[in-house]
Design a protein around this motif. Structure first.
Motif, PDB file in Angstrom:
ATOM      1  N   ALA A 163      -4.272 -43.665  26.234  1.00  0.00           N
ATOM      2  CA  ALA A 163      -4.520 -42.229  26.313  1.00  0.00           C
ATOM      3  C   ALA A 163      -6.015 -41.935  26.225  1.00  0.00           C
TER       4      ALA A 163
ATOM      5  N   ASN B 216       3.876 -45.319  27.172  1.00  0.00           N
ATOM      6  CA  ASN B 216       4.585 -44.225  26.502  1.00  0.00           C
ATOM      7  C   ASN B 216       6.090 -44.470  26.477  1.00  0.00           C
ATOM      8  N   GLN B 217       6.617 -44.995  27.571  1.00  0.00           N
ATOM      9  CA  GLN B 217       8.055 -45.230  27.652  1.00  0.00           C
ATOM     10  C   GLN B 217       8.488 -46.331  26.685  1.00  0.00           C
TER      11      GLN B 217
ATOM     12  N   HIS C  47       6.888 -47.366  23.936  1.00  0.00           N
ATOM     13  CA  HIS C  47       6.750 -46.878  22.563  1.00  0.00           C
ATOM     14  C   HIS C  47       7.854 -45.874  22.234  1.00  0.00           C
ATOM     15  N   ALA C  48       8.222 -45.041  23.203  1.00  0.00           N
ATOM     16  CA  ALA C  48       9.284 -44.058  22.969  1.00  0.00           C
ATOM     17  C   ALA C  48      10.623 -44.740  22.713  1.00  0.00           C
TER      18      ALA C  48
ATOM     19  N   ARG D 121      -0.682 -47.385  23.022  1.00  0.00           N
ATOM     20  CA  ARG D 121      -0.502 -46.038  23.573  1.00  0.00           C
ATOM     21  C   ARG D 121      -1.739 -45.183  23.348  1.00  0.00           C
TER      22      ARG D 121
ATOM     23  N   ARG E 291       2.149 -44.237  31.488  1.00  0.00           N
ATOM     24  CA  ARG E 291       3.581 -43.921  31.481  1.00  0.00           C
ATOM     25  C   ARG E 291       4.395 -45.094  30.960  1.00  0.00           C
TER      26      ARG E 291
ATOM     27  N   HIS F 178       9.433 -39.762  25.454  1.00  0.00           N
ATOM     28  CA  HIS F 178       8.540 -39.568  24.309  1.00  0.00           C
ATOM     29  C   HIS F 178       8.367 -38.090  23.982  1.00  0.00           C
TER      30      HIS F 178
ATOM     31  N   ASP G 203       1.987 -48.469  19.305  1.00  0.00           N
ATOM     32  CA  ASP G 203       1.328 -47.177  19.097  1.00  0.00           C
ATOM     33  C   ASP G 203      -0.172 -47.286  19.359  1.00  0.00           C
TER      34      ASP G 203
END
Length: 295
Positions: free
Chosen positions: A178, A196-197, A199-200, A174, A193, A238, A171
């Motif tokens: 960002a 995010n992927q 972490h998702a 991420r 990306r 996400h 997190d």
């Protein structure tokens, strides 16, 4: 042991608000910046490998401490419990969700709309323009709860301190990517990306278990209908996670809590449902511990 560490961790979280800046773990930003700079010059596959390497390096000290302290002797068990408690405390956050909701409500009650909007932007992790603030604050609370609380609890129960730390560092990575991307100095969308992927993927099951908790804590029928009607197949993973958590949480409040008159009441209602869900989770962990399943 895990149940004790979780209970003490949540207790420490609420009494040590003046130390919350410690949980931002900004010392990892340098590592993430190096990886982001390298990854944005690479292709998609290399970007994923860079992210995995960053998370492995960030998690390595906790893995080593886990291996050293996870012994069977009484003294080592005490040390391991203390170590697990520190990790849980650092991983919950980066800010206490309940305290942030209280800050938002206090600002609104005091008529400080500027501060209230600033807190809501922090909760939403996005700029807010023409939006319904009641809906925005409800969505923000239900989306942040799996990210700040339930994801940590899930991975801690599954993999101990290593799991909780891995989830939190993903997190933090991420958020850092960002932030770098938002500055617009250089494009790093490939790395963003990938982060995010990953972490998702770590969020996938905690989000769904949190949504189930929302349903059990509120109006199950309305929550289930919202879940079944989820139309996020075309979204990224996400985004689907966030949409599911928000829609099921908001639906679960239908008929189970008073209709909010304003965004302050909506925030309190949302946090009340999250607290109920957390109680259900801790009860289940207690039962698992009793039968030796979460030891």
């Amino acid at each position: 042991m895990k149940l004790l560490a979780l209970i003490l961790g949540f207790g420490l979280e609420h009494v040590a608000t003046q130390l919350l800046h410690l949980r931002e773990l900004r010392a990892l930003d340098g590592l993430f910046d190096i990886g982001i700079r390298f990854g944005k010059r690479s292709g998609k596959i290399v970007a994923y490998l860079v992210v995995i390497l960053m998370l492995a390096i960030a998690t390595a000290p906790v893995v080593i401490a886990h291996l050293l302290l996870a012994q069977d002797t009484f003294g080592w068990q005490f040390a391991y419990t203390a170590f697990a408690l520190v990790v849980v405390f650092l991983c919950l956050g980066p800010r206490d969700l309940g305290s942030e909701v209280d800050e938002y409500c206090a600002a609104l009650d005091a008529g400080d709309e500027s501060l209230a909007r600033s807190v809501l932007i922090e909760l939403s992790e996005a700029e807010l323009r023409e939006v319904d603030e009641v809906e925005a604050v409800e969505r923000a609370v239900f989306v942040q709860a799996p990210n700040r609380i339930f994801g940590v609890v899930f991975w801690f129960v599954l993999l101990g301190p290593v799991g909780a730390w891995l989830f939190r560092t993903s997190d933090l990575c991420r958020r850092r990517a960002a932030f770098v991307n938002a500055r617009g100095e250089e494009s790093n969308t490939t790395v963003l990306r990938a982060i995010n992927q990953i972490h998702a993927l770590l969020m996938w099951l905690p989000v769904r278990l949190a949504a189930l908790g929302y349903a059990l804590s509120g109006s199950f029928d309305d929550a289930w209908e919202s879940w079944r009607g989820d139309g996020g197949a075309a979204m990224s993973l996400h985004r689907r996670n966030d949409t599911l958590a928000a829609s099921v949480g908001r639906a679960a409040m239908t008929g189970s809590l008073d209709e909010p008159e304003n965004s302050s009441q909506a925030a309190r209602n949302s946090m009340r449902l999250v607290t109920r869900t957390l109680f259900i989770w801790l009860t289940i962990v207690a039962l698992m511990t009793l039968f030796g399943w979460a030891f």
